[in-house]
Design a protein around this motif. Structure first.
Motif, PDB file in Angstrom:
ATOM      1  N   ASN A 349      13.130   1.805  -7.013  1.00  0.00           N
ATOM      2  CA  ASN A 349      13.079   3.259  -7.155  1.00  0.00           C
ATOM      3  C   ASN A 349      12.512   3.908  -5.910  1.00  0.00           C
ATOM      4  OD1 ASN A 349      13.193   5.716  -9.002  1.00  0.00           O
ATOM      5  ND2 ASN A 349      11.067   5.771  -8.313  1.00  0.00           N
ATOM      6  N   THR A 351      11.038   7.312  -4.057  1.00  0.00           N
ATOM      7  CA  THR A 351      10.345   8.562  -4.367  1.00  0.00           C
ATOM      8  C   THR A 351       9.963   9.263  -3.069  1.00  0.00           C
ATOM      9  OG1 THR A 351       9.391   7.556  -6.358  1.00  0.00           O
ATOM     10  CG2 THR A 351       8.417   9.619  -5.589  1.00  0.00           C
ATOM     11  N   ARG A 358       8.637   6.517  -0.428  1.00  0.00           N
ATOM     12  CA  ARG A 358       8.145   5.244  -0.948  1.00  0.00           C
ATOM     13  C   ARG A 358       9.230   4.593  -1.807  1.00  0.00           C
ATOM     14  NH1 ARG A 358       4.548   6.965  -4.312  1.00  0.00           N
ATOM     15  NH2 ARG A 358       5.538   6.246  -6.252  1.00  0.00           N
ATOM     16  N   ASP A 360       9.514   1.571  -4.658  1.00  0.00           N
ATOM     17  CA  ASP A 360       8.814   0.634  -5.541  1.00  0.00           C
ATOM     18  C   ASP A 360       9.823  -0.360  -6.101  1.00  0.00           C
ATOM     19  OD1 ASP A 360       6.183   1.879  -5.464  1.00  0.00           O
ATOM     20  OD2 ASP A 360       7.144   3.538  -6.530  1.00  0.00           O
ATOM     21  N   SER A 385       5.331  -7.457  -7.238  1.00  0.00           N
ATOM     22  CA  SER A 385       5.510  -6.002  -7.198  1.00  0.00           C
ATOM     23  C   SER A 385       5.283  -5.526  -5.774  1.00  0.00           C
ATOM     24  CB  SER A 385       4.536  -5.308  -8.151  1.00  0.00           C
ATOM     25  OG  SER A 385       3.194  -5.582  -7.788  1.00  0.00           O
ATOM     26  N   SER A 387       5.321  -1.927  -3.150  1.00  0.00           N
ATOM     27  CA  SER A 387       5.397  -0.493  -2.931  1.00  0.00           C
ATOM     28  C   SER A 387       5.486  -0.273  -1.427  1.00  0.00           C
ATOM     29  CB  SER A 387       4.169   0.214  -3.508  1.00  0.00           C
ATOM     30  OG  SER A 387       4.303   1.613  -3.378  1.00  0.00           O
ATOM     31  N   THR A 388       6.667   0.082  -0.975  1.00  0.00           N
ATOM     32  CA  THR A 388       6.958   0.114   0.455  1.00  0.00           C
ATOM     33  C   THR A 388       7.029   1.536   0.983  1.00  0.00           C
ATOM     34  OG1 THR A 388       8.306  -1.851   0.127  1.00  0.00           O
ATOM     35  CG2 THR A 388       8.567  -0.679   2.206  1.00  0.00           C
ATOM     36  N   THR A 389       6.357   1.812   2.071  1.00  0.00           N
ATOM     37  CA  THR A 389       6.469   3.103   2.754  1.00  0.00           C
ATOM     38  C   THR A 389       7.490   2.960   3.877  1.00  0.00           C
ATOM     39  OG1 THR A 389       4.164   3.602   2.283  1.00  0.00           O
ATOM     40  CG2 THR A 389       5.243   4.914   3.988  1.00  0.00           C
TER      41      THR A 389
END
Length: 481
Positions: A349, A351, A358, A360, A385, A387-389
């Motif tokens: 996803n 965002t 980001r 996720d 898991s 969470s990538t910027t």
């Protein structure tokens, strides 16, 4: 005039517009301002001015009473570029006004008069001049059942300030005695909503223009497996200083569209009108691509020592390898190599918020040992898991992405080799991510995401900003056709 119409449609076709109540939010929204539209018209007129003197006018043949005539070899010898402006007609379309058109035309004529036993024929040439021509035409923009734009002329008017004609050859001295009357007749035939010029303009819009509109694609292939669908959601409408469009903006599977449970978030309204073109890209567009990839089992990959050099995935070593860092693996599978199977367990996803983007994602990482005998044995599953910027840039009419941060957390989901420490597992997976996963993601980002822009139109003075749930591209355009 076909080449000029091509140029005009190409520019107008950058993206067409809508501004109505929709059953769902768009995945892509665009705005063309008055500045952009008037640039398009001037491009078209530049092309027309350069090309028109080399264009031939179709021969004319006809009969009036006892006279039959042929007019051949007509060509435009001089053309004066007019002053043109395009304005919006709220809830209708565009009003195109041009004035100051001047034109000179040369051609050959031949006629025969036959009545009873009387036979008269003659031939020669003529030069026609017309000046101070002005017209205005209203263009109504709509959409067909497939979501493609349509165009037609809803009204047209034309006026001609002056006309003159001079005949050469044959009995030209006689014809020239009446050339004032002939010129006036020609002027009357050109002027008005039903005159020759408006007939030609209307035909140009309703036939040639409509054909060009129908050829504009509403789907773009991506990575050989996906289709970006940017068909219209409803018919266009127009504001005082701009047109605005709402497009489906959804990425489907090439094998056939599928219903997505993802709901497009609202896009910001925006107030800018200083640039030629504005494009809003919703997170929905990228997330539907992720959904298509996930549901078609594309988000998986096998990793071996071929992908990660340096012996990191060996179970036996003297310095640093997975078998030394996690002794249980080295003890149970000596002199072996570890294979990893990475697979997403949910749709990644994207965002956009607070000036950053980001992604996720979550997945499973399964471990297998490949023994010296060639046997492969499963022994571990980790849930991961991430969470990538990422950074987003726009270049050459494409959107590019690059990973800035790629933190990943893992925990044991299933183990056949006893309890394991999460800290050591995170270290191993971080090594895999740094050496393999991150370069793979950046490779995808470097390919670029094509924007729905037709050939020959290029961005200049482009700026990209990140808003809630969307990316906004503000740009001027340049036509290079």
């Amino acid at each position: 005039m076909m080449s000029s119409w091509n140029a005009l449609i190409l520019i107008f076709g950058v993206v067409f517009l809508i501004n109505e109540t929709h059953s769902k939010n768009p995945g892509l929204k665009s705005r063309i301002t008055s500045t952009g539209l008037n640039y398009a018209v001037n491009v078209a007129l530049d092309v027309l001015s350069k090309d028109i003197t080399s264009k031939k006018i179709p021969d004319q043949h006809g009969k009036s009473g006892s006279v039959s005539y042929d007019v051949k070899g007509m060509r435009i010898t001089k053309f004066t570029k007019p002053t043109s402006v395009v304005s919006m007609v709220p809830n209708t379309g565009l009003l195109w006004k041009s004035s100051g058109i001047g034109m000179s035309l040369h051609g050959d004529f031949h006629y025969k008069y036959k009545k009873g036993i009387i036979r008269i024929s003659d031939h020669g040439s003529f030069d026609l001049n017309a000046g101070g021509i002005q017209f205005q035409i209203t263009l109504t923009i709509g959409m067909d059942t497939s979501g493609k734009p349509t165009i037609r002329s809803s009204s047209c008017s034309c006026a001609v300030q002056s006309t003159s004609i001079k005949f050469h050859g044959g009995r030209a001295w006689i014809y020239n005695l009446f050339r004032g009357k002939v010129a006036k007749t020609l002027k009357n035939s050109i002027e008005g909503g039903s005159g020759l010029l408006c007939k030609q303009l209307t035909n140009l819009v309703n036939v040639a223009g409509a054909k060009k509109m129908a050829q504009l694609p509403v789907e773009v292939k991506l990575a050989k497996k996906f289709l970006l669908n940017y068909s219209f959601l409803s018919r266009p409408s127009f504001q005082q200083n701009f047109m605005e469009t709402y497009h489906k903006g959804e990425v489907d599977w090439i094998g056939g569209p599928m219903s997505t449970p993802i709901v497009a978030p609202p896009l910001p309204k925006g107030t800018g009108t200083s640039r030629m073109l504005y494009i809003w890209l919703s997170d929905f567009l990228f997330n539907t691509m992720s959904y298509s990839a996930f549901t078609h089992d594309l988000l998986k990959h096998n990793v071996s020592d071929k992908n990660i050099p340096g012996g990191v995935l060996n179970t036996t070593c003297k310095v640093k390898c997975i078998g030394r860092l996690i002794p249980q693996i080295g003890q149970k599978f000596p002199n072996s190599k570890v294979l990893l199977n990475l697979r997403s367990t949910s749709t990644p996803n994207m965002t956009s918020v607070n000036g950053s983007v980001r992604v996720d994602a979550a997945g499973d990482i399964k471990f297998y040992a490949q023994t010296p005998t060639g046997k492969t044995e499963y022994f571990l599953t980790l849930s991961a898991s991430m969470s990538t910027t990422i950074s987003i840039t726009v270049k050459n009419e494409k959107v590019y992405a690059k990973v800035l941060k790629l933190p990943i957390k893992v925990k044991v989901k299933d183990s056949k080799i006893g309890p394991l420490k999460d800290a050591m597992l995170n270290f191993i997976i971080s090594s895999v991510v740094t050496v393999f996963v991150e370069p793979k993601l950046n490779e995808l980002g470097e390919n670029g995401f094509p924007l729905p822009i037709i050939p020959s139109v290029h961005f200049v003075n482009t700026n990209l900003t990140i808003h809630q749930n969307s990316l906004l591209i503000e740009t001027d355009v340049k036509y290079t056709g």
